[in-house]
Design a protein around this motif. Structure first.
Motif, PDB file in Angstrom:
ATOM      1  N   VAL A 213       0.848  -1.197   0.000  1.00 47.68           N
ATOM      2  CA  VAL A 213       0.000   0.000   0.000  1.00 47.68           C
ATOM      3  C   VAL A 213       0.885   1.250   0.000  1.00 47.68           C
ATOM      4  CG1 VAL A 213      -1.612   1.365   1.378  1.00 47.68           C
ATOM      5  CG2 VAL A 213      -2.015  -1.085   1.052  1.00 47.68           C
ATOM      6  N   ALA A 214       1.955   1.223   0.800  1.00 46.92           N
ATOM      7  CA  ALA A 214       2.880   2.357   0.846  1.00 46.92           C
ATOM      8  C   ALA A 214       3.567   2.554  -0.509  1.00 46.92           C
ATOM      9  CB  ALA A 214       3.932   2.131   1.936  1.00 46.92           C
ATOM     10  N   ILE A 215       3.946   1.450  -1.155  1.00 47.35           N
ATOM     11  CA  ILE A 215       4.569   1.525  -2.483  1.00 47.35           C
ATOM     12  C   ILE A 215       3.602   2.150  -3.483  1.00 47.35           C
ATOM     13  CG2 ILE A 215       5.324   0.115  -4.453  1.00 47.35           C
ATOM     14  CD1 ILE A 215       6.620  -1.777  -2.410  1.00 47.35           C
ATOM     15  N   ASN A 216       2.354   1.728  -3.434  1.00 49.14           N
ATOM     16  CA  ASN A 216       1.334   2.256  -4.346  1.00 49.14           C
ATOM     17  C   ASN A 216       1.168   3.764  -4.172  1.00 49.14           C
ATOM     18  OD1 ASN A 216      -2.185   1.421  -5.043  1.00 49.14           O
ATOM     19  ND2 ASN A 216      -0.695   2.561  -6.204  1.00 49.14           N
ATOM     20  N   MET A 217       1.101   4.216  -2.916  1.00 47.11           N
ATOM     21  CA  MET A 217       0.946   5.648  -2.646  1.00 47.11           C
ATOM     22  C   MET A 217       2.167   6.435  -3.134  1.00 47.11           C
ATOM     23  SD  MET A 217      -2.049   5.984  -1.357  1.00 47.11           S
ATOM     24  CE  MET A 217      -2.496   4.632  -2.447  1.00 47.11           C
ATOM     25  N   LEU A 218       3.353   5.884  -2.893  1.00 45.28           N
ATOM     26  CA  LEU A 218       4.586   6.552  -3.317  1.00 45.28           C
ATOM     27  C   LEU A 218       4.660   6.631  -4.844  1.00 45.28           C
ATOM     28  CD1 LEU A 218       7.340   7.789  -2.617  1.00 45.28           C
ATOM     29  CD2 LEU A 218       8.290   5.458  -2.634  1.00 45.28           C
ATOM     30  N   MET A 219       4.260   5.567  -5.531  1.00 45.51           N
ATOM     31  CA  MET A 219       4.297   5.560  -6.988  1.00 45.51           C
ATOM     32  C   MET A 219       3.279   6.538  -7.575  1.00 45.51           C
ATOM     33  SD  MET A 219       4.946   1.527  -7.927  1.00 45.51           S
ATOM     34  CE  MET A 219       5.174   1.841  -9.689  1.00 45.51           C
ATOM     35  N   LEU A 220       2.126   6.656  -6.941  1.00 46.07           N
ATOM     36  CA  LEU A 220       1.139   7.638  -7.389  1.00 46.07           C
ATOM     37  C   LEU A 220       1.674   9.051  -7.215  1.00 46.07           C
ATOM     38  CD1 LEU A 220      -2.204   6.142  -6.019  1.00 46.07           C
ATOM     39  CD2 LEU A 220      -1.693   6.600  -8.421  1.00 46.07           C
ATOM     40  N   TYR A 221       2.292   9.305  -6.059  1.00 46.74           N
ATOM     41  CA  TYR A 221       2.810  10.640  -5.748  1.00 46.74           C
ATOM     42  C   TYR A 221       3.941  11.033  -6.704  1.00 46.74           C
ATOM     43  CZ  TYR A 221       4.768  14.541  -3.100  1.00 46.74           C
ATOM     44  OH  TYR A 221       5.237  15.779  -2.722  1.00 46.74           O
TER      45      TYR A 221
ATOM     46  N   PHE B  74      -2.146  14.242 -11.111  1.00 44.95           N
ATOM     47  CA  PHE B  74      -1.934  12.809 -11.168  1.00 44.95           C
ATOM     48  C   PHE B  74      -2.296  12.233 -12.535  1.00 44.95           C
ATOM     49  CE2 PHE B  74      -2.603  13.687  -6.658  1.00 44.95           C
ATOM     50  CZ  PHE B  74      -1.508  13.062  -6.105  1.00 44.95           C
ATOM     51  N   GLY B  75      -2.879  13.031 -13.383  1.00 48.54           N
ATOM     52  CA  GLY B  75      -3.303  12.515 -14.674  1.00 48.54           C
ATOM     53  C   GLY B  75      -4.506  11.599 -14.514  1.00 48.54           C
ATOM     54  N   LYS B  76      -4.688  10.728 -15.459  1.00 49.42           N
ATOM     55  CA  LYS B  76      -5.797   9.785 -15.419  1.00 49.42           C
ATOM     56  C   LYS B  76      -5.491   8.672 -14.427  1.00 49.42           C
ATOM     57  CE  LYS B  76      -8.576   6.789 -18.393  1.00 49.42           C
ATOM     58  NZ  LYS B  76      -8.738   6.225 -19.758  1.00 49.42           N
ATOM     59  N   ILE B  77      -6.408   8.422 -13.501  1.00 46.89           N
ATOM     60  CA  ILE B  77      -6.230   7.391 -12.487  1.00 46.89           C
ATOM     61  C   ILE B  77      -7.076   6.172 -12.847  1.00 46.89           C
ATOM     62  CG2 ILE B  77      -6.465   6.799 -10.042  1.00 46.89           C
ATOM     63  CD1 ILE B  77      -4.356   8.879 -10.522  1.00 46.89           C
ATOM     64  N   ALA B  78      -6.497   4.975 -12.682  1.00 50.18           N
ATOM     65  CA  ALA B  78      -7.221   3.729 -12.932  1.00 50.18           C
ATOM     66  C   ALA B  78      -7.365   2.967 -11.617  1.00 50.18           C
ATOM     67  CB  ALA B  78      -6.472   2.875 -13.951  1.00 50.18           C
ATOM     68  N   ILE B  79      -8.540   2.416 -11.382  1.00 48.82           N
ATOM     69  CA  ILE B  79      -8.775   1.611 -10.188  1.00 48.82           C
ATOM     70  C   ILE B  79      -8.247   0.205 -10.440  1.00 48.82           C
ATOM     71  CG2 ILE B  79     -10.491   0.701  -8.592  1.00 48.82           C
ATOM     72  CD1 ILE B  79     -10.330   3.677  -8.483  1.00 48.82           C
ATOM     73  N   GLY B  80      -7.372  -0.267  -9.571  1.00 45.83           N
ATOM     74  CA  GLY B  80      -6.808  -1.611  -9.725  1.00 45.83           C
ATOM     75  C   GLY B  80      -7.689  -2.658  -9.076  1.00 45.83           C
ATOM     76  N   LEU B  81      -8.204  -3.589  -9.891  1.00 42.57           N
ATOM     77  CA  LEU B  81      -9.127  -4.612  -9.398  1.00 42.57           C
ATOM     78  C   LEU B  81      -8.612  -6.019  -9.687  1.00 42.57           C
ATOM     79  CD1 LEU B  81     -12.603  -3.158 -10.473  1.00 42.57           C
ATOM     80  CD2 LEU B  81     -11.568  -3.093  -8.199  1.00 42.57           C
TER      81      LEU B  81
END
Length: 457
Positions: free
Chosen positions: A102-110, A287-294
């Motif tokens: 989860v932390a990696i995901n947030m850092l990559m988004l940022y 952030f540009g276009k965001i995609a929900i990961g499912l």
């Protein structure tokens, strides 16, 4: 960790609605809309789970009959993904994998190195699986966590690079699939596409749903196609006529119901996805276009995905008998093959011919990888208290011990500092390449938006 474990143990059908309700409230969606979105996601997951379990319950005796009929006997037993997931989440790495990823995901988004907001928390077990095996071979928890982190990062990049195909060919706008097992087959699909595109004649072969509907109308209907493939598997297994008919009807139901359940799940996802896009646009494209990961379950019912998966059941058993050096008997994982082909179908542009070629390549390798990793998988399982089936001394699984990505990561750690260093540099290069691609895509979207607004004025 107690809170995280408690939520994860609720199961996807409860955990996912909770995540979407909380996410909806964070995004300032009204309480009623957030609750409705969460409920629709939960209903969709339950519907998908029931239907997939129906498929597994129907195909398991058929697979077992095929194994018995042809007398397959190998030293490595396939325990399937549920056992592999239980082992992965039962290790020390499994205890850390959710907060780390989860932390990696947030850092990559940022840092704009991904556009995927991954809410598929449960399937982070794939990364824990890789990390757990690395911990066994290195005797280091921290190296295991590092391996899981690398697996997570690479999977996120693959999810980014396939998101446009997921939107176009699986009809899932603003959705991505950061599913470890599904993502592992993508590089092979890219390779198959590249090779086929360079072969005159072969590159013109196209077997998608439109072609099937045009030339073989009965096969173009998912229900009819499911019934025919189900009956074919029953005939190959040599089961009685009653069982053949039951399998045929069940497969027809599966191919009809799964897409409808996925559509219901998406009804809950869309309000969250739209709100995220509104926020992203209001912040001048920060952030540009965001995609929900499912979970890849959202498109496991695609006709090409299910058709190739069911055809690969007898084919994979034949491959097990003829692939040199194989000691792995695929059995429990056979009914989970649709999850392997979700992203392959998208990358192959919904073409059954290329998807099947990719399946032949990847599943042949999966047998050898499953054989190769069996000693480490068995050691990891024993260390977590997993009880080996009676008379069995070695276990493995197609998902995730038969996938190329975790195998490459694990092999790198055998070479110690050199291997880990090369793997780390390759991952960093992959991340920077993905960031450059995302920035280019965001610029193109912004330019297209300006042109559209100018034209409207």
């Amino acid at each position: 960790m107690f809170i995280i474990d408690y939520i994860v143990n609720l199961g996807a059908s409860v955990m996912m609605p909770l995540i979407f309700v909380i996410l909806g409230l964070i995004l300032r969606i009204s309480l009623s809309r957030a609750i409705k979105a969460g409920l629709m996601v939960g209903i969709g997951f339950i519907g998908l789970s029931i239907t997939v379990n129906l498929m597994i319950d129907s195909l398991t005796p058929v697979s077992h009959a095929i194994v018995e009929r042809f007398g397959f006997n190998f030293s490595v037993l396939d325990v399937g993904w549920p056992a592999a997931a239980a082992v992965a989440m039962g290790t020390r790495v499994g205890a850390f994998v959710i907060p780390v990823c989860v932390a990696i995901n947030m850092l990559m988004l940022y840092t704009k190195t991904t556009r995927v907001l991954n809410v598929d928390i449960w399937n982070l077990w794939h990364h824990a699986f890789t990390g757990s095996l690395v911990t066994i071979i290195t005797d280091s928890l921290w190296l295991g966590i590092f391996a899981a982190a690398l697996n997570c990062i690479i999977t996120m990049v693959i999810a980014d690079r396939t998101s446009s195909d997921v939107e176009k060919y699986l009809n899932l706008p603003s959705i991505s699939v950061p599913h470890g097992f599904s993502a592992s087959f993508v590089p092979a699909a890219w390779l198959v596409n590249a090779i086929v595109d360079r072969i005159p004649g072969v590159r013109d072969i196209k077997i998608d749903t439109e072609v099937i509907q045009k030339h073989l109308s009965i096969l173009g209907d998912p229900a009819s196609l499911g019934a025919i493939i189900g009956a074919l598997l029953g005939v190959i297994a040599g089961i009685e006529v009653k069982a053949i008919l039951q399998t045929a009807i069940t497969m027809a139901a599966v191919m009809t119901i799964i897409p409808r359940m996925a559509k219901m799940l998406m009804e809950g996802v869309y309000p969250i996805s739209e709100r995220i896009q509104e926020i992203a646009q209001s912040r001048a494209g920060a952030f540009g276009k965001i995609a929900i990961g499912l979970d890849s379950a959202v498109s496991v019912g695609h006709p090409v995905t299910l058709s190739v998966s069911m055809l690969m059941i007898p084919i994979m058993l034949v491959l097990a008998a003829i692939v040199p050096g194989n000691q792995f008997l695929p059995f429990a994982s056979l009914t989970g093959l649709p999850f392997a082909f979700v992203l392959v179908t998208a990358v192959c542009r919904g073409d059954m011919f290329r998807t099947l070629l990719t399946g032949l390549l990847t599943l042949s390798l999966a047998l050898l990888i499953g054989t190769n990793l069996a000693p480490i998988v068995t050691s990891t399982a024993v260390s977590t208290g997993f009880s080996l089936p009676q008379g069995t001394t070695s276990i493995s699984s197609v998902d995730y011990a038969g996938a190329m990505l975790p195998w490459v990561i694990i092999q790198s750690f055998y070479f110690k500092a050199i291997g880990v260093g090369i793997l780390s540099l390759c991952t960093l290069a992959l991340v920077m390449w993905n960031r450059r691609k995302l920035l280019q895509e965001n610029a193109q979207l912004a330019e297209a938006g300006e042109e559209s607004e100018s034209h409207h004025v």
